[in-house]
Design an enzyme around this catalytic site. Structure first.
Site, PDB file in Angstrom:
ATOM      1  N   HIS A  99      -2.504  -8.255  -4.268  1.00  0.00           N
ATOM      2  CA  HIS A  99      -2.635  -8.259  -5.725  1.00  0.00           C
ATOM      3  C   HIS A  99      -1.362  -8.789  -6.353  1.00  0.00           C
ATOM      4  CE1 HIS A  99      -0.986  -4.356  -4.510  1.00  0.00           C
ATOM      5  NE2 HIS A  99      -0.303  -4.366  -5.636  1.00  0.00           N
ATOM      6  N   HIS A 101       0.864  -8.468  -9.949  1.00  0.00           N
ATOM      7  CA  HIS A 101       1.104  -7.753 -11.200  1.00  0.00           C
ATOM      8  C   HIS A 101       1.460  -8.773 -12.286  1.00  0.00           C
ATOM      9  CE1 HIS A 101       1.936  -3.682  -9.248  1.00  0.00           C
ATOM     10  NE2 HIS A 101       2.060  -4.500  -8.214  1.00  0.00           N
TER      11      HIS A 101
HETATM   12  P1  5GP Z   1       1.890  -2.050  -5.331  1.00  0.00           P
HETATM   13  O1  5GP Z   1       3.124  -1.205  -5.291  1.00  0.00           O
HETATM   14  O2  5GP Z   1       1.006  -1.875  -4.131  1.00  0.00           O
HETATM   15  O3  5GP Z   1       2.220  -3.505  -5.618  1.00  0.00           O
HETATM   16  O4  5GP Z   1       1.135  -1.564  -6.627  1.00  0.00           O
HETATM   17  C1  5GP Z   1      -0.146  -1.030  -6.655  1.00  0.00           C
HETATM   18  C2  5GP Z   1      -0.475  -0.753  -8.089  1.00  0.00           C
HETATM   19  O5  5GP Z   1      -1.805  -0.300  -8.157  1.00  0.00           O
HETATM   20  C3  5GP Z   1       0.393   0.329  -8.731  1.00  0.00           C
HETATM   21  O6  5GP Z   1       1.095  -0.222  -9.841  1.00  0.00           O
HETATM   22  C4  5GP Z   1      -0.591   1.404  -9.146  1.00  0.00           C
HETATM   23  O7  5GP Z   1      -0.296   1.994 -10.391  1.00  0.00           O
HETATM   24  C5  5GP Z   1      -1.910   0.660  -9.177  1.00  0.00           C
HETATM   25  N1  5GP Z   1      -3.046   1.503  -8.842  1.00  0.00           N
HETATM   26  C6  5GP Z   1      -3.169   2.330  -7.769  1.00  0.00           C
HETATM   27  N2  5GP Z   1      -4.362   2.940  -7.767  1.00  0.00           N
HETATM   28  C7  5GP Z   1      -5.013   2.485  -8.869  1.00  0.00           C
HETATM   29  C8  5GP Z   1      -6.310   2.759  -9.414  1.00  0.00           C
HETATM   30  O8  5GP Z   1      -7.110   3.545  -8.888  1.00  0.00           O
HETATM   31  N3  5GP Z   1      -6.642   2.090 -10.559  1.00  0.00           N
HETATM   32  C9  5GP Z   1      -5.804   1.210 -11.158  1.00  0.00           C
HETATM   33  N4  5GP Z   1      -6.234   0.598 -12.282  1.00  0.00           N
HETATM   34  N5  5GP Z   1      -4.572   0.934 -10.675  1.00  0.00           N
HETATM   35  C10 5GP Z   1      -4.187   1.567  -9.547  1.00  0.00           C
END
Ligand code: 5GP
Length: 137
Positions: A99, A101
């Site tokens: 993903h 951001h």
């Molecule tokens: P990472 O650290 O893996 O790049 O970020 C994952 C992101 O996914 C985090 O910013 C977290 O807040 C978001 N996230 C995790 N679980 C969920 C969810 O169930 N729904 C949504 N909308 N975001 C999520």
């Protein structure tokens, strides 16, 4: 196919504030935003991260990132965006489904604390570049 939380959002088994969707990608608000409007862009075809994603899937995600970024910026009245992506736990990845951001930025004070800079000693500069080049041969 890995059954990640993002797959559950794609299948509508977990609710999310979806702002865009097409055949290959989906974009929705991050549940714990850095700032309001913080949006995630995710491929529907599972990839763990940059280390295993195929080129077609990555192209689709980047196309959506480019399309969504100005909407995120203008939707919250920001002046720029951070586009960030974490790959593996060492880099802060907590959801192991590729993903990007998109984080709206109104001014530099919102982020200048989070990316501290250091200096390279001259020898390290050269040595590190050589090590990376050697991996690409
Ligand atoms: P990472 O650290 O893996 O790049 O970020 C994952 C992101 O996914 C985090 O910013 C977290 O807040 C978001 N996230 C995790 N679980 C969920 C969810 O169930 N729904 C949504 N909308 N975001 C999520």
């Amino acid at each position: 196919m890995e059954d990640t939380i993002f797959m559950k959002i794609i299948r509508r088994e977990v609710p999310a504030h979806i702002v865009y969707e097409d055949d290959e990608t989906i974009a929705f608000l991050d549940a714990k935003p850095n700032v309001p409007g913080h949006t995630l862009v995710v491929p529907k075809k599972y990839a763990r991260n940059i280390f295993d994603v195929d080129e077609t899937t990555l192209n689709a995600v980047i196309r959506t990132v480019r399309m969504i970024a100005p909407a995120v910026r203008d939707g919250v009245g920001a002046h720029g965006v951070h586009i960030n992506s974490n790959h593996e736990a060492a880099a802060g990845q907590i959801v192991f489904h590729l993903h990007f951001h998109i984080i709206p930025r109104h001014d530099q004070s919102e982020f200048e604390f989070c990316w501290p800079k250091r200096e390279y000693p001259r020898d390290e500069f050269v040595a590190v570049a050589e090590k990376i080049r050697a991996q690409l041969i």
